[in-house]
Scaffold this motif. Sequence first.
Motif, PDB file in Angstrom:
ATOM      1  N   MET A   1     -23.675  23.468  -9.914  1.00 54.93           N
ATOM      2  CA  MET A   1     -24.268  24.313  -8.891  1.00 54.93           C
ATOM      3  C   MET A   1     -25.584  23.720  -8.391  1.00 54.93           C
ATOM      4  N   LYS A   2     -25.674  23.539  -7.076  1.00 53.24           N
ATOM      5  CA  LYS A   2     -26.909  23.025  -6.488  1.00 53.24           C
ATOM      6  C   LYS A   2     -27.902  24.157  -6.304  1.00 53.24           C
ATOM      7  N   ILE A   3     -29.169  23.819  -6.406  1.00 58.32           N
ATOM      8  CA  ILE A   3     -30.199  24.848  -6.298  1.00 58.32           C
ATOM      9  C   ILE A   3     -30.216  25.469  -4.898  1.00 58.32           C
ATOM     10  N   GLU A   4     -29.861  24.663  -3.867  1.00 54.61           N
ATOM     11  CA  GLU A   4     -29.818  25.188  -2.491  1.00 54.61           C
ATOM     12  C   GLU A   4     -28.762  26.295  -2.363  1.00 54.61           C
TER      13      GLU A   4
ATOM     14  N   HIS B   1     -21.818  40.991  -6.446  1.00 53.35           N
ATOM     15  CA  HIS B   1     -21.548  39.867  -7.347  1.00 53.35           C
ATOM     16  C   HIS B   1     -22.814  39.413  -8.069  1.00 53.35           C
ATOM     17  N   ALA B   2     -22.617  38.986  -9.305  1.00 51.44           N
ATOM     18  CA  ALA B   2     -23.740  38.480 -10.102  1.00 51.44           C
ATOM     19  C   ALA B   2     -24.122  37.077  -9.642  1.00 51.44           C
ATOM     20  N   ALA B   3     -25.382  36.730  -9.845  1.00 57.92           N
ATOM     21  CA  ALA B   3     -25.869  35.385  -9.493  1.00 57.92           C
ATOM     22  C   ALA B   3     -25.772  34.486 -10.720  1.00 57.92           C
ATOM     23  N   LYS B   4     -25.211  33.300 -10.522  1.00 59.51           N
ATOM     24  CA  LYS B   4     -25.090  32.308 -11.592  1.00 59.51           C
ATOM     25  C   LYS B   4     -26.260  31.333 -11.472  1.00 59.51           C
ATOM     26  N   LEU B   5     -27.136  31.373 -12.445  1.00 61.40           N
ATOM     27  CA  LEU B   5     -28.380  30.602 -12.353  1.00 61.40           C
ATOM     28  C   LEU B   5     -28.436  29.504 -13.411  1.00 61.40           C
TER      29      LEU B   5
ATOM     30  N   VAL C   1     -29.070  41.291  -5.319  1.00 64.28           N
ATOM     31  CA  VAL C   1     -28.598  40.834  -6.621  1.00 64.28           C
ATOM     32  C   VAL C   1     -29.012  41.867  -7.663  1.00 64.28           C
ATOM     33  N   ASN C   2     -28.040  42.423  -8.341  1.00 64.50           N
ATOM     34  CA  ASN C   2     -28.334  43.381  -9.417  1.00 64.50           C
ATOM     35  C   ASN C   2     -28.375  42.717 -10.787  1.00 64.50           C
ATOM     36  N   ILE C   3     -27.479  41.754 -10.963  1.00 65.69           N
ATOM     37  CA  ILE C   3     -27.332  41.076 -12.254  1.00 65.69           C
ATOM     38  C   ILE C   3     -27.339  39.573 -12.039  1.00 65.69           C
ATOM     39  N   ALA C   4     -28.090  38.867 -12.886  1.00 65.65           N
ATOM     40  CA  ALA C   4     -28.121  37.403 -12.837  1.00 65.65           C
ATOM     41  C   ALA C   4     -28.012  36.873 -14.261  1.00 65.65           C
ATOM     42  N   SER C   5     -27.327  35.733 -14.398  1.00 63.65           N
ATOM     43  CA  SER C   5     -27.151  35.133 -15.719  1.00 63.65           C
ATOM     44  C   SER C   5     -27.322  33.627 -15.605  1.00 63.65           C
ATOM     45  N   GLY C   6     -28.146  33.071 -16.491  1.00 58.52           N
ATOM     46  CA  GLY C   6     -28.362  31.638 -16.395  1.00 58.52           C
ATOM     47  C   GLY C   6     -29.131  31.062 -17.571  1.00 58.52           C
ATOM     48  N   THR C   7     -29.566  29.823 -17.377  1.00 59.74           N
ATOM     49  CA  THR C   7     -30.293  29.091 -18.416  1.00 59.74           C
ATOM     50  C   THR C   7     -31.790  29.046 -18.078  1.00 59.74           C
ATOM     51  N   PRO C   8     -32.641  28.889 -19.071  1.00 56.20           N
ATOM     52  CA  PRO C   8     -34.097  28.985 -18.847  1.00 56.20           C
ATOM     53  C   PRO C   8     -34.648  28.050 -17.783  1.00 56.20           C
ATOM     54  N   SER C   9     -34.231  26.794 -17.787  1.00 55.74           N
ATOM     55  CA  SER C   9     -34.789  25.804 -16.864  1.00 55.74           C
ATOM     56  C   SER C   9     -34.539  26.173 -15.403  1.00 55.74           C
ATOM     57  N   ARG C  10     -33.290  26.513 -15.076  1.00 61.42           N
ATOM     58  CA  ARG C  10     -32.967  26.838 -13.685  1.00 61.42           C
ATOM     59  C   ARG C  10     -33.569  28.173 -13.268  1.00 61.42           C
ATOM     60  N   ILE C  11     -33.600  29.142 -14.166  1.00 65.03           N
ATOM     61  CA  ILE C  11     -34.216  30.432 -13.849  1.00 65.03           C
ATOM     62  C   ILE C  11     -35.687  30.242 -13.493  1.00 65.03           C
ATOM     63  N   LYS C  12     -36.391  29.451 -14.293  1.00 66.53           N
ATOM     64  CA  LYS C  12     -37.823  29.219 -14.038  1.00 66.53           C
ATOM     65  C   LYS C  12     -38.042  28.500 -12.708  1.00 66.53           C
ATOM     66  N   LYS C  13     -37.196  27.523 -12.436  1.00 69.51           N
ATOM     67  CA  LYS C  13     -37.352  26.777 -11.184  1.00 69.51           C
ATOM     68  C   LYS C  13     -37.165  27.699  -9.977  1.00 69.51           C
ATOM     69  N   LEU C  14     -36.203  28.605 -10.046  1.00 69.50           N
ATOM     70  CA  LEU C  14     -35.942  29.522  -8.940  1.00 69.50           C
ATOM     71  C   LEU C  14     -37.063  30.547  -8.775  1.00 69.50           C
ATOM     72  N   ILE C  15     -37.688  30.938  -9.885  1.00 72.28           N
ATOM     73  CA  ILE C  15     -38.854  31.826  -9.786  1.00 72.28           C
ATOM     74  C   ILE C  15     -40.041  31.063  -9.198  1.00 72.28           C
ATOM     75  N   ASP C  16     -40.212  29.837  -9.651  1.00 71.34           N
ATOM     76  CA  ASP C  16     -41.328  28.998  -9.176  1.00 71.34           C
ATOM     77  C   ASP C  16     -41.301  28.840  -7.662  1.00 71.34           C
ATOM     78  N   ILE C  17     -40.106  28.667  -7.085  1.00 68.68           N
ATOM     79  CA  ILE C  17     -40.008  28.456  -5.631  1.00 68.68           C
ATOM     80  C   ILE C  17     -39.845  29.781  -4.884  1.00 68.68           C
ATOM     81  N   GLU C  18     -39.990  30.900  -5.617  1.00 64.47           N
ATOM     82  CA  GLU C  18     -39.962  32.254  -5.061  1.00 64.47           C
ATOM     83  C   GLU C  18     -38.620  32.635  -4.442  1.00 64.47           C
ATOM     84  N   ALA C  19     -37.548  32.016  -4.964  1.00 66.85           N
ATOM     85  CA  ALA C  19     -36.202  32.409  -4.534  1.00 66.85           C
ATOM     86  C   ALA C  19     -35.694  33.568  -5.383  1.00 66.85           C
TER      87      ALA C  19
END
Length: 288
Positions: free
Chosen positions: A186-189, A177-181, A199-217
């Motif tokens: 949707m809560k970040i947790e 399944h793709a990740a919805k970012l 995860v092979n495919i992820a789709s989302g918006t810039p703000s949430r994608i950056k936050k998830l990269i920042d916290i190394e998730a």
Amino acid sequence: MGAATANAGAAAASKKQQKLRPKNSIRKNKTKDKKKKPSNNKVKSNEKKNETGKAAAKTPAQRGKNVVQRATASQQLSFFVNQYQSANGVQLSSLELDSLKETCIAELQGPAENITGNLDENMKVVFGSSWKQVLFEKHLKEGQIDPGCPALLVISSSALRSLELLRELRSLTKECHAAKLFSKHMKIEEQVSILKNRVNIASGTPSRIKKLIDIEALGLSRLAVIVLDMHTDVKGYSLFTLPQVRDEFWDLYRSYFHQPLLEGKVRMCLYGPVPTDLEAKKSKANDD
């Protein structure tokens, strides 16, 4: 008295000649008159045919500005570089520009009228013969496939648009399944928990994608292709023009994608209509 009688005789003779004139000659004259003066309806019909013929002779590009044209890799790259420099108020160095080759762009295939609506088939072509192993399989492989590291990342301006794009990728996400970012509903947790799996495919918006990269998730070790959605909303805004979202995107791009793009580690795909007349406009501006 004699003159009056003479005039009366001449008039009578004229009437007699008119009676004696053959009817066919009168009809012929009328026919000639009709040929000389075509009716207004025929004139309008001929004009309409001429206009239709001229329109058919024109090329699609000449017939109207709404004709969809697929931008080449070179045009897409030029468009992206111009957007980057304009939005960030910077001028890329000659070294950076030399590094940004056309191979940075994952060019889509198929007819121009299908610029959108078949993202899954396009991604199969972009990833080549390995698409099934990279985008479809669901098992983690120690040392090869780390959790939370998509190979394909789709970035759009809204949660709704992210979901629309995931629907286009549905055939590739049956096993994994793709990740919805995105932040809407949707809560970040919850997303952090999802990213602990493959995860092979992820789709989302810039703000949430950056936050998830920042916290190394969200990891970038497998990232090969970034799809940037060029779709415009009902107000005409896109990922590059929607206030705040535009700034969030460029912040994300500068932080995590610019260097890998220069190094040739990732490719971009501009999904949707892209202006193709930038060079012509630039040339005209220089002439003025």
